[in-house]
Design a protein around this motif. Structure first.
Motif, PDB file in Angstrom:
ATOM      1  N   LEU A 121       0.789  -1.235   0.018  1.00  0.00           N
ATOM      2  CA  LEU A 121      -0.003   0.237  -0.002  1.00  0.00           C
ATOM      3  C   LEU A 121       0.868   1.300   0.019  1.00  0.00           C
ATOM      4  CD1 LEU A 121      -2.836  -1.000   2.547  1.00  0.00           C
ATOM      5  CD2 LEU A 121      -3.007  -0.375   0.135  1.00  0.00           C
ATOM      6  N   ILE A 122       1.805   1.284   0.592  1.00  0.00           N
ATOM      7  CA  ILE A 122       2.873   2.251   0.861  1.00  0.00           C
ATOM      8  C   ILE A 122       3.413   2.545  -0.509  1.00  0.00           C
ATOM      9  CG2 ILE A 122       4.827   3.231   1.929  1.00  0.00           C
ATOM     10  CD1 ILE A 122       4.018   1.915   4.623  1.00  0.00           C
ATOM     11  N   ALA A 123       3.863   1.470  -1.220  1.00  0.00           N
ATOM     12  CA  ALA A 123       4.632   1.650  -2.636  1.00  0.00           C
ATOM     13  C   ALA A 123       3.576   2.371  -3.524  1.00  0.00           C
ATOM     14  CB  ALA A 123       4.984   0.021  -2.743  1.00  0.00           C
ATOM     15  N   VAL A 124       2.395   1.872  -3.387  1.00  0.00           N
ATOM     16  CA  VAL A 124       1.478   2.230  -4.459  1.00  0.00           C
ATOM     17  C   VAL A 124       1.140   3.779  -4.108  1.00  0.00           C
ATOM     18  CG1 VAL A 124      -1.095   2.109  -5.392  1.00  0.00           C
ATOM     19  CG2 VAL A 124       0.397   0.207  -4.985  1.00  0.00           C
ATOM     20  N   TYR A 125       1.073   4.101  -2.746  1.00  0.00           N
ATOM     21  CA  TYR A 125       0.790   5.449  -2.517  1.00  0.00           C
ATOM     22  C   TYR A 125       1.870   6.490  -2.976  1.00  0.00           C
ATOM     23  CZ  TYR A 125      -0.120   9.686   0.536  1.00  0.00           C
ATOM     24  OH  TYR A 125      -0.449  10.724   1.274  1.00  0.00           O
ATOM     25  N   LEU A 126       2.928   5.839  -2.582  1.00  0.00           N
ATOM     26  CA  LEU A 126       4.290   6.918  -3.126  1.00  0.00           C
ATOM     27  C   LEU A 126       4.568   6.848  -4.664  1.00  0.00           C
ATOM     28  CD1 LEU A 126       7.032   5.844  -0.442  1.00  0.00           C
ATOM     29  CD2 LEU A 126       5.767   7.981  -0.737  1.00  0.00           C
ATOM     30  N   PHE A 127       4.088   5.808  -5.441  1.00  0.00           N
ATOM     31  CA  PHE A 127       4.003   5.921  -6.703  1.00  0.00           C
ATOM     32  C   PHE A 127       2.921   6.828  -7.412  1.00  0.00           C
ATOM     33  CE2 PHE A 127       1.876   4.373 -10.736  1.00  0.00           C
ATOM     34  CZ  PHE A 127       3.031   4.460 -11.774  1.00  0.00           C
ATOM     35  N   VAL A 128       1.831   6.817  -6.683  1.00  0.00           N
ATOM     36  CA  VAL A 128       0.965   7.851  -7.228  1.00  0.00           C
ATOM     37  C   VAL A 128       1.274   9.282  -6.838  1.00  0.00           C
ATOM     38  CG1 VAL A 128      -1.385   8.851  -6.741  1.00  0.00           C
ATOM     39  CG2 VAL A 128      -1.257   6.379  -7.050  1.00  0.00           C
ATOM     40  N   GLU A 129       1.867   9.463  -5.737  1.00  0.00           N
ATOM     41  CA  GLU A 129       2.424  11.006  -5.409  1.00  0.00           C
ATOM     42  C   GLU A 129       3.639  11.322  -6.354  1.00  0.00           C
ATOM     43  OE1 GLU A 129       1.040  13.049  -3.359  1.00  0.00           O
ATOM     44  OE2 GLU A 129      -0.448  11.432  -2.749  1.00  0.00           O
ATOM     45  N   ALA A 132       2.195  12.349  -9.501  1.00  0.00           N
ATOM     46  CA  ALA A 132       1.737  13.631  -9.512  1.00  0.00           C
ATOM     47  C   ALA A 132       2.842  14.559  -9.819  1.00  0.00           C
ATOM     48  CB  ALA A 132       0.777  13.854  -8.334  1.00  0.00           C
ATOM     49  N   VAL A 133       3.934  14.543  -8.916  1.00  0.00           N
ATOM     50  CA  VAL A 133       4.808  15.430  -9.016  1.00  0.00           C
ATOM     51  C   VAL A 133       5.502  15.410 -10.466  1.00  0.00           C
ATOM     52  CG1 VAL A 133       7.114  15.891  -8.109  1.00  0.00           C
ATOM     53  CG2 VAL A 133       5.266  15.322  -6.618  1.00  0.00           C
ATOM     54  N   TYR A 134       5.740  14.182 -10.905  1.00  0.00           N
ATOM     55  CA  TYR A 134       6.202  14.233 -12.485  1.00  0.00           C
ATOM     56  C   TYR A 134       5.295  14.884 -13.308  1.00  0.00           C
ATOM     57  CZ  TYR A 134       6.832  12.210 -16.728  1.00  0.00           C
ATOM     58  OH  TYR A 134       7.092  12.127 -18.343  1.00  0.00           O
ATOM     59  N   MET A 136       3.414  17.356 -12.608  1.00  0.00           N
ATOM     60  CA  MET A 136       3.370  18.828 -12.359  1.00  0.00           C
ATOM     61  C   MET A 136       4.643  19.525 -13.016  1.00  0.00           C
ATOM     62  SD  MET A 136       2.348  20.566  -8.707  1.00  0.00           S
ATOM     63  CE  MET A 136       2.243  18.966  -7.849  1.00  0.00           C
ATOM     64  N   VAL A 137       5.637  18.784 -12.992  1.00  0.00           N
ATOM     65  CA  VAL A 137       6.770  19.192 -13.556  1.00  0.00           C
ATOM     66  C   VAL A 137       6.758  19.473 -15.164  1.00  0.00           C
ATOM     67  CG1 VAL A 137       9.482  18.789 -13.988  1.00  0.00           C
ATOM     68  CG2 VAL A 137       8.235  18.681 -11.481  1.00  0.00           C
ATOM     69  N   LYS A 138       6.162  18.243 -15.534  1.00  0.00           N
ATOM     70  CA  LYS A 138       5.879  18.147 -16.894  1.00  0.00           C
ATOM     71  C   LYS A 138       5.110  19.439 -17.602  1.00  0.00           C
ATOM     72  CE  LYS A 138       4.109  15.105 -20.492  1.00  0.00           C
ATOM     73  NZ  LYS A 138       3.700  13.844 -20.736  1.00  0.00           N
ATOM     74  N   LEU A 139       3.885  19.560 -16.812  1.00  0.00           N
ATOM     75  CA  LEU A 139       3.163  20.730 -17.305  1.00  0.00           C
ATOM     76  C   LEU A 139       3.577  22.160 -16.969  1.00  0.00           C
ATOM     77  CD1 LEU A 139      -0.313  19.450 -15.873  1.00  0.00           C
ATOM     78  CD2 LEU A 139       0.341  19.417 -18.122  1.00  0.00           C
ATOM     79  N   GLU A 140       4.516  22.278 -15.961  1.00  0.00           N
ATOM     80  CA  GLU A 140       5.223  23.364 -15.667  1.00  0.00           C
ATOM     81  C   GLU A 140       6.191  23.722 -16.991  1.00  0.00           C
ATOM     82  OE1 GLU A 140       5.410  25.930 -13.460  1.00  0.00           O
ATOM     83  OE2 GLU A 140       3.759  24.987 -12.529  1.00  0.00           O
ATOM     84  N   LYS A 141       6.874  22.721 -17.523  1.00  0.00           N
ATOM     85  CA  LYS A 141       7.599  22.924 -18.696  1.00  0.00           C
ATOM     86  C   LYS A 141       6.853  23.417 -19.869  1.00  0.00           C
ATOM     87  CE  LYS A 141      11.344  20.127 -17.146  1.00  0.00           C
ATOM     88  NZ  LYS A 141      12.413  18.707 -17.384  1.00  0.00           N
ATOM     89  N   GLU A 142       5.763  22.614 -20.132  1.00  0.00           N
ATOM     90  CA  GLU A 142       4.790  23.029 -21.356  1.00  0.00           C
ATOM     91  C   GLU A 142       4.447  24.482 -21.330  1.00  0.00           C
ATOM     92  OE1 GLU A 142       1.740  20.036 -21.804  1.00  0.00           O
ATOM     93  OE2 GLU A 142       3.386  18.305 -21.959  1.00  0.00           O
ATOM     94  N   LEU A 143       3.973  24.885 -20.118  1.00  0.00           N
ATOM     95  CA  LEU A 143       3.128  26.162 -19.952  1.00  0.00           C
ATOM     96  C   LEU A 143       4.190  27.059 -19.720  1.00  0.00           C
ATOM     97  CD1 LEU A 143       0.162  24.957 -17.893  1.00  0.00           C
ATOM     98  CD2 LEU A 143       0.412  25.332 -20.541  1.00  0.00           C
TER      99      LEU A 143
END
Length: 143
Positions: A121-129, A132-134, A136-143
Motif C-alpha cells: 500500500l505504501i509503495a502504491v501510495y508513493l507511486f501515485v504521489e 503527480a509530481v512528475y 506537475m513538472v512536465k506541465l510546468e515545462k509546457e506552460l
C-alpha cells in the motif's frame, strides 16, 4: 473500421472469459488457492469486456443512423467548459484520495495488518504521489 473490429474483439473476449469463468466455477468445486478466485476474476473481466465492447457497438450503430445526434454529442464532449469541470473534479478527488489513502494505511498499521500488505500500500501510495509530481513538472515545462 479498425475500432469496430476492436469492439467486436472485446465483445468476443468477454463472452469467452465469462464462459471460461462459469466452466471453472462448475468444474473445480473443491478448488484451493488461485483456482478458488480465478473463476470470479474471469467472470468479472469478461462482463466488463463484453459490456464495453457491445456498448460501443450499439452506440456506434445508433449514432450512424442519427448524424445530428452524433454531431451534438461530439460538440458536448469537446466543450472546453465541460473539460475544465471534469479536470477540476478529478483534481479534487485526487486531493481527497491522498488523505483517505494515508488514513487507511495508518489504520492498517494500527490494526496490525501483515507487513507485506502495508508495504505494498505504501509503495502504491508513493507511486501515485511521485507520478503527480512528475506530471506537475512536465506541465510546468509546457506552460
Amino acid at each position: 473500421m479498425r475500432n469496430k473490429q476492436r469492439y467486436y474483439l472485446f465483445t468476443a473476449i468477454g463472452i469467452v472469459l465469462m464462459l471460461a469463468g462459469f466452466f471453472l466455477l462448475r468444474g473445480y468445486s473443491d478448488a484451493q488457492g488461485l483456482m478458488q478466485v480465478l473463476p470470479f476474476v474471469c467472470i468479472g473481466a469478461g462482463c466488463g469486456a463484453f459490456g464495453w465492447g457491445s456498448g460501443e457497438l450499439i452506440s456506434k450503430r445508433v449514432l450512424r443512423s442519427d448524424p445530428e445526434l452524433a454531431l451534438q454529442i461530439e460538440i458536448e464532449q469537446n466543450d472546453e467548459r465541460r473539460i475544465l469541470i471534469s479536470e477540476r473534479a478529478h483534481a479534487r478527488a485526487f486531493n481527497v484520495m491522498n488523505y483517505t489513502f494515508a488514513a487507511l494505511i495508518l489504520c492498517f498499521v494500527l490494526m496490525g495488518v501483515d507487513t507485506a500488505a502495508i508495504l505494498l500500500l505504501i509503495a502504491v501510495y508513493l507511486f501515485v504521489e511521485f507520478y503527480a509530481v512528475y506530471q506537475m513538472v512536465k506541465l510546468e515545462k509546457e506552460l
